[in-house]
Design a protein around this motif. Sequence first.
Motif, PDB file in Angstrom:
ATOM      1  N   ARG A  10      -7.379  -7.224   1.806  1.00 38.40           N
ATOM      2  CA  ARG A  10      -6.442  -7.167   0.528  1.00 38.40           C
ATOM      3  C   ARG A  10      -5.452  -8.331   0.564  1.00 38.40           C
ATOM      4  NH1 ARG A  10      -3.887  -0.848   0.821  1.00 38.40           N
ATOM      5  NH2 ARG A  10      -5.532   0.074   2.421  1.00 38.40           N
ATOM      6  N   GLU A  23      -0.927  -6.923   5.289  1.00 40.21           N
ATOM      7  CA  GLU A  23      -1.942  -5.661   5.011  1.00 40.21           C
ATOM      8  C   GLU A  23      -3.054  -5.895   5.692  1.00 40.21           C
ATOM      9  OE1 GLU A  23      -1.293  -2.952   3.211  1.00 40.21           O
ATOM     10  OE2 GLU A  23       0.354  -3.423   1.763  1.00 40.21           O
ATOM     11  N   GLN A  50      -7.997  -4.269  -8.881  1.00 38.54           N
ATOM     12  CA  GLN A  50      -6.819  -5.276  -9.442  1.00 38.54           C
ATOM     13  C   GLN A  50      -6.384  -5.274 -10.619  1.00 38.54           C
ATOM     14  OE1 GLN A  50      -9.012  -9.103  -9.064  1.00 38.54           O
ATOM     15  NE2 GLN A  50      -7.050 -10.555  -8.737  1.00 38.54           N
ATOM     16  N   SER A 109       0.856  -1.178  -0.012  1.00 36.12           N
ATOM     17  CA  SER A 109      -0.115   0.196  -0.148  1.00 36.12           C
ATOM     18  C   SER A 109       0.956   1.239  -0.124  1.00 36.12           C
ATOM     19  CB  SER A 109      -1.059  -0.055   1.138  1.00 36.12           C
ATOM     20  OG  SER A 109      -0.339  -0.246   2.364  1.00 36.12           O
ATOM     21  N   TYR A 127      -4.174   0.578  -3.945  1.00 33.95           N
ATOM     22  CA  TYR A 127      -4.026  -0.897  -3.692  1.00 33.95           C
ATOM     23  C   TYR A 127      -5.241  -1.473  -2.981  1.00 33.95           C
ATOM     24  CZ  TYR A 127      -2.057  -5.307  -1.829  1.00 33.95           C
ATOM     25  OH  TYR A 127      -1.598  -6.563  -1.608  1.00 33.95           O
ATOM     26  N   GLU A 128      -6.363  -2.004  -3.712  1.00 37.71           N
ATOM     27  CA  GLU A 128      -7.561  -2.468  -3.255  1.00 37.71           C
ATOM     28  C   GLU A 128      -7.936  -3.458  -4.287  1.00 37.71           C
ATOM     29  OE1 GLU A 128     -10.229   1.466  -4.197  1.00 37.71           O
ATOM     30  OE2 GLU A 128      -8.681   1.626  -2.712  1.00 37.71           O
TER      31      GLU A 128
END
Length: 364
Positions: free
Chosen positions: A298, A294, A264, A253, A259-260
């Motif tokens: 995630r 994370e 993707q 992240s 970043y989730e």
Amino acid sequence: MDHLVFADPPALETPLRAAIRDAHRLEESEADARLLAAADIPAAARERIAATARRLVTAVRRERLGKGGLDAFLQEYALSSPEGVALMCLAEALLRIPDAETVDRLIRDKIAAADWQRHLGHSGSLFVNASTWALMLTGRLLRQDGAADLGAVLRRVVARSSEPVWRQAVTAAMRILADQFIMGRTIAEALARARHAERQGYRHSFDMLGEAARTMADAGRYHAAYERAIASIGKAAAGQPIAAAPGISVKLSALHPRYEMAQQDRVMRELLPVLLRLAGEARAAGIGFTIDAEEADRLELSLDLVEALALAPDLAGWDGLGLAVQAYQKRALPVIDWLADLAGRAGHRLMVRLVKGAYWDSEV
């Protein structure tokens, strides 16, 4: 008429990845039953484990004597308590706050509202009880309750002081506390401080505090910081075998602001090349490269990236890639099964760091 456009369906998942997904929301009694079955070991093995545990506990108790009582302090102010959370927030944040005004506001916010008095006298450690007295006094100094007591008198003294005594005292205490958890303000400082422990057989994987990219510019700064850290750690490793050398932990992240799971495709397209470059630099430096933990939501995205790295031709035959597995998640055992299979498919070892759980407080 507008037409709805749907994304391509996900690739057919393997049984091992399906097991990870199925375990995410597993009913508690079923999760307990699986863990108990996995923990069923022969009596002889249990006896060996118990003997090792006794030896380690005895050594820890012996070594802690004369160390200042910090273990007793942390036991009293557990991270599960509001006071423990306040202390940890201060310990981390005060190392990075440059101006006195912000320090004052942070101390007032975290110290004044906590109930320090309920901890007074609970510990058998003089160090802990003295610290509690100081924290309790500071809290009273900072409360604006107007009561006609010693606190009111001391508040007037502090108000007339050009350099608040409580700021100096709390900052000094928090720096002592932070020193137990933070190796250094720079990678050079952390490497220097780690040398003594390394001579005793300890191994380190260095990471950075406060990693959270909000923009691509933030991600670029973290990328550059990781590159500098890899170069410094590689120099300190001095050609040691990769399992014995210090390594680096990377927070995904920190390297991408989106970043989730909902992003993707974008993450795989934009973040994976960055990770491949960093991992290649770590390989050239002779150090391990660990994907850090994370939040639970995630996890599967991180596994996609780990799989891509493990199978990348540029990293073939390299035993330095690894990741942190959070033991508190119901998916921990299926994740380990999947990693064992991935190592076999990749044809090289993976470095796995089992941790109790970096996000326990927020997710349990």
